[in-house]
Design an enzyme around this catalytic site. Structure first.
Site, mmCIF file in Angstrom:
data_model
loop_
_atom_site.group_PDB
_atom_site.id
_atom_site.type_symbol
_atom_site.label_atom_id
_atom_site.label_comp_id
_atom_site.label_asym_id
_atom_site.label_seq_id
_atom_site.Cartn_x
_atom_site.Cartn_y
_atom_site.Cartn_z
ATOM 1 N N ARG A 16 -51.847 -78.984 11.811
ATOM 2 C CA ARG A 16 -51.929 -80.421 11.584
ATOM 3 C C ARG A 16 -51.216 -80.776 10.282
ATOM 4 N NH1 ARG A 16 -58.430 -81.051 10.182
ATOM 5 N NH2 ARG A 16 -58.366 -80.097 8.103
ATOM 6 N N ASP A 37 -52.476 -70.816 11.916
ATOM 7 C CA ASP A 37 -53.487 -71.602 11.216
ATOM 8 C C ASP A 37 -54.840 -70.960 11.485
ATOM 9 O OD1 ASP A 37 -54.976 -73.914 10.076
ATOM 10 O OD2 ASP A 37 -53.078 -74.965 10.328
ATOM 11 N N ASP A 60 -55.311 -65.760 9.251
ATOM 12 C CA ASP A 60 -55.792 -65.903 7.878
ATOM 13 C C ASP A 60 -54.642 -65.488 6.968
ATOM 14 O OD1 ASP A 60 -56.894 -65.673 5.369
ATOM 15 O OD2 ASP A 60 -58.490 -64.271 5.940
ATOM 16 N N TYR A 153 -55.053 -75.396 -8.635
ATOM 17 C CA TYR A 153 -53.977 -75.893 -7.779
ATOM 18 C C TYR A 153 -52.643 -75.849 -8.527
ATOM 19 C CZ TYR A 153 -51.554 -78.937 -4.448
ATOM 20 O OH TYR A 153 -50.677 -79.450 -3.529
#
Length: 243
Positions: A16, A37, A60, A153
């Site tokens: 997605r 995914d 994974d 991040y």
């Protein structure tokens, strides 16, 4: 004629969002695509939508064994890999440095950084068989200028940028190009709730990006049109980082 006719592509995080946009566009340009995914239902739905040259594999991205399986399955199904798009990634809510946990830090590093290392490591032999290839690592604007209260991040995305350059230096002699893409605020499920009028007004272009705008850059770097580009970062941020 498509821009990727008969190219074999692996795309992570493809079920997605940005990843699904990449899967749709690259397959429409003639590529044979294995996309991966952990979102099995979404992945199967997209596979069913796009036909026989697009195959979903549950994966994974932090697992070396899973990576070996993806490369093996791709070669058995379509042949040696020409293109890898390391797209999988996660983000966590903003948190002060003092309140950040080691567990969350390591989780972000594993998914955003270690997965890119593993992906590059395990596709190299396949790309050598193919006579060369293109690796496109999805980083972030946070890999160029950093993001407040997002130390994990930011660390992971700067690392992707640096690993891209190191890999490009090593792999160039084999005809393997490695570049990083640095999106700003793009309209996806991950950024839902973060984009507001104040933020939009801070962009020189006065709009958030669309997934297709990032995909256009990924397609260019995946294709032979970018044959002299390697070790570089390509920013798609509406001018936010220019300020």
């Amino acid at each position: 004629m498509g821009r990727l006719d008969d190219k074999v592509v692996v795309i992570t995080g493809g079920a997605r969002g940005l990843g699904a946009s990449h899967v749709r566009r690259l397959s429409s340009e003639g590529a044979k695509v294995i996309f991966t995914d952990i979102l099995e239902e979404d992945g199967k739905n997209l596979e069913n939508e796009l036909g026989e040259n697009v195959i979903f594999v549950k994966h994974d991205v932090t697992s070396a064994e899973d990576w070996k399986n993806v490369v093996s399955k791709t070669e058995k199904t379509f042949g040696p890999i020409n293109i890898l798009v390391n797209n999988a990634g996660i983000d966590l809510p903003e948190v002060n440095l003092e309140e950040a946990t080691e567990e969350n830090f390591r989780k972000v590093i594993d998914v955003n950084q270690v997965s890119v290392f593993l992906g590059m490591k395990y596709v190299v032999s396949s790309m050598k068989k193919a006579g060369g290839g293109s690796i496109v690592n999805i980083s972030s604007l946070a890999g160029i200028i950093g993001a407040n209260k997002k130390i994990a991040y930011t660390a992971s995305k700067f690392a992707v940028r640096g690993m891209t350059k190191a890999a490009a230096l090593e792999l160039g002699e084999y005809g393997i190009r490695v570049n990083s893409v640095h999106p700003g605020f793009i309209k996806t499920a991950m950024t839902e709730g973060l984009i507001n009028d104040d933020l939009i007004n801070a962009f020189p272009l006065k709009k958030a990006g669309e997934p297709e705008e990032v995909t256009n850059m990924v397609l260019y770097l995946a294709s032979d049109e970018s044959s002299y580009s390697t070790g570089s970062e390509f920013v798609i941020d509406g001018g936010l980082g220019a300020q």
